[in-house]
Write an enzyme that holds these catalytic residues in place. Sequence first.
Site, short mmCIF file in Angstrom:
data_model
loop_
_atom_site.label_atom_id
_atom_site.label_comp_id
_atom_site.label_asym_id
_atom_site.label_seq_id
_atom_site.Cartn_x
_atom_site.Cartn_y
_atom_site.Cartn_z
CD GLU A 133 -2.42 1.20 2.79
OE1 GLU A 133 -2.45 0.19 3.52
OE2 GLU A 133 -2.76 2.33 3.16
CD GLU A 191 -3.51 4.31 -1.25
OE1 GLU A 191 -3.50 5.53 -1.48
OE2 GLU A 191 -3.29 3.84 -0.11
CG ASP A 251 0.02 6.71 -0.90
OD1 ASP A 251 -1.13 7.15 -0.78
OD2 ASP A 251 1.04 7.40 -0.72
CG ASN A 303 -6.07 1.13 3.40
OD1 ASN A 303 -6.03 2.29 2.99
ND2 ASN A 303 -6.27 0.81 4.66
#
Lengths: 238, 238
Positions: A59, A130, A63, A127
């Site tokens: 993640e 990502e 991100d 989450n």
Amino acid sequence: MDLIIRLFNRYLSKDRDVANRLRPIIGFTPRRIQLFKMAFYHRSMNNDSPKKMSNERLEFLGDAILSTIVAEYLFKKYPNKDEGFLTKMRSKIVKRQTLNEIADKMGLDVILSEYSLGKLSSSMLGNAFEALIGAVYIEFGYEKTKNYVIKNILMKYLDIKDLESKDDNHKSQLLEWCQKNGKEISFVTLSKFKLDKRDCFKVAVVIDGKEMATAEDFNKKSAEQNASLKVVAILDIL
Amino acid sequence: MDLIIRLFNRYLSKDRDVANRLRPIIGFTPRRIQLFKMAFYHRSMNNDSPKKMSNERLEFLGDAILSTIVAEYLFKKYPNKDEGFLTKMRSKIVKRQTLNEIADKMGLDVILSEYSLGKLSSSMLGNAFEALIGAVYIEFGYEKTKNYVIKNILMKYLDIKDLESKDDNHKSQLLEWCQKNGKEISFVTLSKFKLDKRDCFKVAVVIDGKEMATAEDFNKKSAEQNASLKVVAILDIL
């Protein structure tokens, strides 16, 4: 031996199963199945396993990758817009709420719910999304991931025109929230000074007598907007 | 005609000049000179020119690229560290102060001072550095920029081992700051609730009776650290 073969087949078919379920959602058959499975492991799902059995590292990577892909996409799409506009547009796209919505539209909840013991929270969706981008990046590298995200996600699930016009007046959002919640709000100019020979203002947002955040800018309105944005984030209003 | 040739030569030599000055600093001769010049234009330098004659758009792009390169670098360098560690390490690397120092070590101040009318501020240095990364990205694409940044910048100007051990105890930083500035600080547990069947805590940092920020986590200590980090950012202490 029979048992080993049975276990091996079960392991294989499980992986094949994951690949089969992922294909219609992500649009390709992943090679590194374990990596893509990892993208859907929330830390609450395996209290006893070692830390690395969770999607949090992926993640973290995803991100960053997503944020850069969106930055570059906007940079090219709006050659005449300034950095302030680009920053606002990006935060509208990569904010939690939007990512949760995209993940939901993609159908990631179906995969996620298979691994989850408890109730799915919407943030687990964003989450996992990502983390999935992180896995796609490890599988394909930057250029292919960029094309994939732009074509299969941004163009498919986001209405950029709509986002452009969405309210980004943080001061008015904050005023509205305070009125709803019976809070008293004021904007205070703390100081006026020179920066690079230009006037610069430092303002504070004060709610119920508490200074919540300050910001500086070359004009008072922008400083108020910037400070309001900080407070909106602190209070988690959006 | 003579004038045109003279102006043309002057224009050319100026560009050649920029390329010559950049080469020892960035380690290669840029092809898109105008783009690299743009990286050093601060908006205060050209009040009358159109908005796009500033490095802010490039800075927006470069900031994202740099952040992703650092994220990937850390992701690979620390395969057994969790997301919290990676996030902290990244913020130590990409925070303004570190970027200003890198830009200073690279000697970007020499180039920047040529374009600047007023005094150089340290943040102008960090911004120019990010804008330069944006320009390098447009010139070379992601992979080459990544290799360039890791080899010529991160490995050259940063002591990663040193950064690892640098104080990231935000609560103690905040306590120290409050003591220095005669402020009264307390950490208040606002609520305890269940998330994914686990205990979760919401704590607030209160300074001189004002709630400055709140944060949630599965343990109180982490929640206090997270809330402290927010306040450290709001008060701009680091």
